[in-house]
Design a protein around this motif. Structure first.
Motif, short mmCIF file in Angstrom:
data_model
loop_
_atom_site.label_atom_id
_atom_site.label_comp_id
_atom_site.label_asym_id
_atom_site.label_seq_id
_atom_site.Cartn_x
_atom_site.Cartn_y
_atom_site.Cartn_z
N TRP A 224 0.79 -1.15 0.05
CA TRP A 224 -0.02 0.04 0.21
C TRP A 224 0.77 1.19 -0.12
O TRP A 224 0.42 2.10 -0.70
N GLY A 227 2.30 1.95 -3.35
CA GLY A 227 1.07 2.45 -4.43
C GLY A 227 0.93 3.98 -3.90
O GLY A 227 0.74 4.87 -4.90
N ILE A 230 3.68 5.80 -5.46
CA ILE A 230 3.50 6.02 -6.85
C ILE A 230 2.44 7.24 -7.25
O ILE A 230 2.76 7.99 -8.05
N LEU A 231 1.50 7.27 -6.35
CA LEU A 231 0.63 8.30 -6.41
C LEU A 231 1.20 9.99 -6.18
O LEU A 231 0.97 10.65 -6.88
N THR A 239 -1.17 3.03 -12.79
CA THR A 239 -0.30 2.05 -12.31
C THR A 239 -0.12 1.70 -10.87
O THR A 239 -0.16 0.66 -10.58
N SER A 240 -0.53 2.78 -9.90
CA SER A 240 -0.73 2.62 -8.58
C SER A 240 -2.00 1.43 -8.46
O SER A 240 -1.86 0.39 -7.76
N PHE A 244 -1.37 -2.33 -6.78
CA PHE A 244 -1.97 -2.84 -5.78
C PHE A 244 -3.05 -3.93 -5.68
O PHE A 244 -3.26 -4.83 -5.27
N PHE A 268 -7.25 1.11 -0.38
CA PHE A 268 -6.89 2.15 -1.42
C PHE A 268 -7.84 3.15 -1.76
O PHE A 268 -7.37 4.10 -2.29
#
Length: 472
Positions: A224, A227, A230-231, A239-240, A244, A268
């Motif tokens: 997590w 992810g 990445i955000l 992609t995130s 995930f 998420f």
């Protein structure tokens, strides 16, 4: 629980050769029809185009028969068919781009296809047993982190459409996240098959849902955080979501606990709302999703809904049977040969043609999952499941964005869209699925069981292989 009997299969070369001929014919037919509909003449280089596609298909076919003789005979032809259709549509768009004095990518895409198939063949040659990858579980994990960090390095990463997912080395550019789909799937499969027993132990029961123990939440929290990273640093929701979702799906398959799906969704969702509030790029995409037809949103530049709306109009003009190859106006949609290539196909092939393309994807995903069911080791089951789910999730996210079911994410359609990174990662995934399906269909006397000790994944306690036909 299900009862699964694994029966060895004979190589079906005749069936595969027939399917391969049909696959090549689809790509060649689209190429020829495009030129005929636009100029009224057969393309002068049709023979050359046919020769290139046939050579690629024959090399792939012969290579698979030598390196993976028991592999599923459907996986390779379907992949070639999707690749050929994508090449035909990219060439068709190039014809319009030339008239508009815009850059064309058809020749580059053909080179990318050759490179991708070559790398897939190399992977098949060196990976004679997919279980050998398990020894490098954490190596692939570290490689995934390095690849994910490359786009955020100053001077190396470049920003495109608000997201920072590309790297540039001189004249060459690449998207490392495409390769990470493969390396992370290998890492997740190796990690989960070794730790699934701990992750499957039940904790407290809340509202009828059996939750895992608190100390076992570490892996999902770590992924997590990746992810979220990445955000934050790459501002790439697609992609995130893909990474995930891949981990949560493989975690569910490994443990058979629905609670992991609930926990994954719960973790998420706040991250998405955080991204909407912090990053204008992500917020604009949600605004486009919800208010695409509003004049102020449509005319906003950048970040407007012009691209989405034009894509929807193109799909609507295609109707049931489409305008025909080369007879529509898909070039009016920005990046019609990449992010919106499914929209381009829907306009010229209609709902019927798009459904046929989606059916090819569905067959490919089903064959990947069939390999996961048939293979005898837990690592192979999880790896094939992860690769198949990654393909399914990517297609859903791309099509959902084009039809406004979900916001646009920037992901591209595997095999179809222009781009070298996506093509290479798609064909590497096919190479691994071919290798796993070869192991699944190979007679048991030619297959050495791998010690893992997973009852759910088809093996007995202590690493002994469960008897054929035993409850899995």
């Amino acid at each position: 629980m299900a009862t699964v009997s694994v029966a060895p299969a004979r190589p079906r070369r005749l069936v595969e050769m027939l399917l391969m001929l049909i696959a090549v014919a689809l790509g060649v037919g689209g190429y020829a029809l495009t030129t005929i509909n636009r100029t009224g003449e057969v393309p002068t280089n049709l023979g050359q185009h046919i020769a290139i596609l046939v050579i690629l298909a024959v090399v792939a076919e012969v290579g698979m028969h030598i390196l993976a003789p028991y592999a599923d005979p459907v996986i390779l032809p379907v992949s070639v068919a999707l690749t050929g259709i994508g090449l035909a549509m990219i060439y068709r768009l190039d014809m319009s781009y030339e008239l508009l004095d815009q850059d064309t990518v058809g020749l580059n895409q053909l080179i990318y296809v050759g490179i991708a198939i070559t790398l897939a063949a190399v992977a098949l040659f060196f990976i004679r047993d997919h279980r050998s990858l398990r020894r490098f579980t954490f190596t692939f994990g570290v490689a995934s982190l390095i690849l994910l960090l490359l786009p955020v390095i100053p001077g190396l990463g470049i920003e495109t459409y608000g997201a920072r997912v590309w790297i540039k080395l001189g004249p060459l550019s690449a998207q490392p996240g495409e390769i990470v789909k493969i390396t992370l799937a290998i890492f997740f499969a190796g990690y989960l098959v070794a730790n699934r027993d701990k992750l499957a132990i039940a904790g407290r029961k809340i509202f009828g849902l059996q939750l895992p123990r608190g100390r076992d939440l570490g892996p999902i929290i770590a992924v997590w955080l990746i992810g979220i990273g990445i955000l934050v640093f790459q501002r790439d929701l697609g992609t995130s979501l893909l990474f995930f979702g891949l981990f949560v799906a493989m975690l569910y398959v490994a443990t058979n606990r629905v609670s992991w799906l609930v926990i994954g969704f719960t973790m998420f969702t706040p991250a998405v709302f955080l991204a909407i509030s912090l990053f204008p790029h992500v917020s604009a995409r949600f605004d486009v999703w919800l208010n695409a037809m509003e004049p102020e949103v449509y005319n906003r530049d950048p970040g407007g809904s012009h691209q989405v709306v034009q894509g929807i109009f193109g799909q609507a003009s295609g109707g049931l049977t489409g305008t025909g190859w080369g007879s529509g106006y898909p070039q009016l949609v920005p990046v019609a040969n990449s992010d919106f290539i499914l929209s381009s196909l829907a306009e010229e092939l209609g709902l019927t043609g798009l459904a046929a393309v989606l059916m090819l994807y569905l067959i490919l995903i089903e064959r990947g999952l069939r390999a996961a069911v048939g293979v005898r080791d837990g690592f192979g089951k999880l790896l094939a499941t992860g690769l198949s789910f990654s393909l399914a999730l990517q297609v859903f996210v791309v099509l959902g964005g084009l039809t406004r079911v979900i916001p646009l994410t920037g992901l591209t359609a595997p095999f179809l869209a222009a781009g070298g990174s996506s093509m290479v990662s798609s064909w590497l995934a096919i190479a691994l699925l071919v290798r796993i399906s070869d192991a699944a269909r190979r007679p048991s006397h030619n297959y050495t069981p791998w010690v893992s000790g997973s009852l759910l994944l088809g093996e007995g306690p202590g690493g002994r292989k469960a008897p054929e036909g035993a409850s899995a």
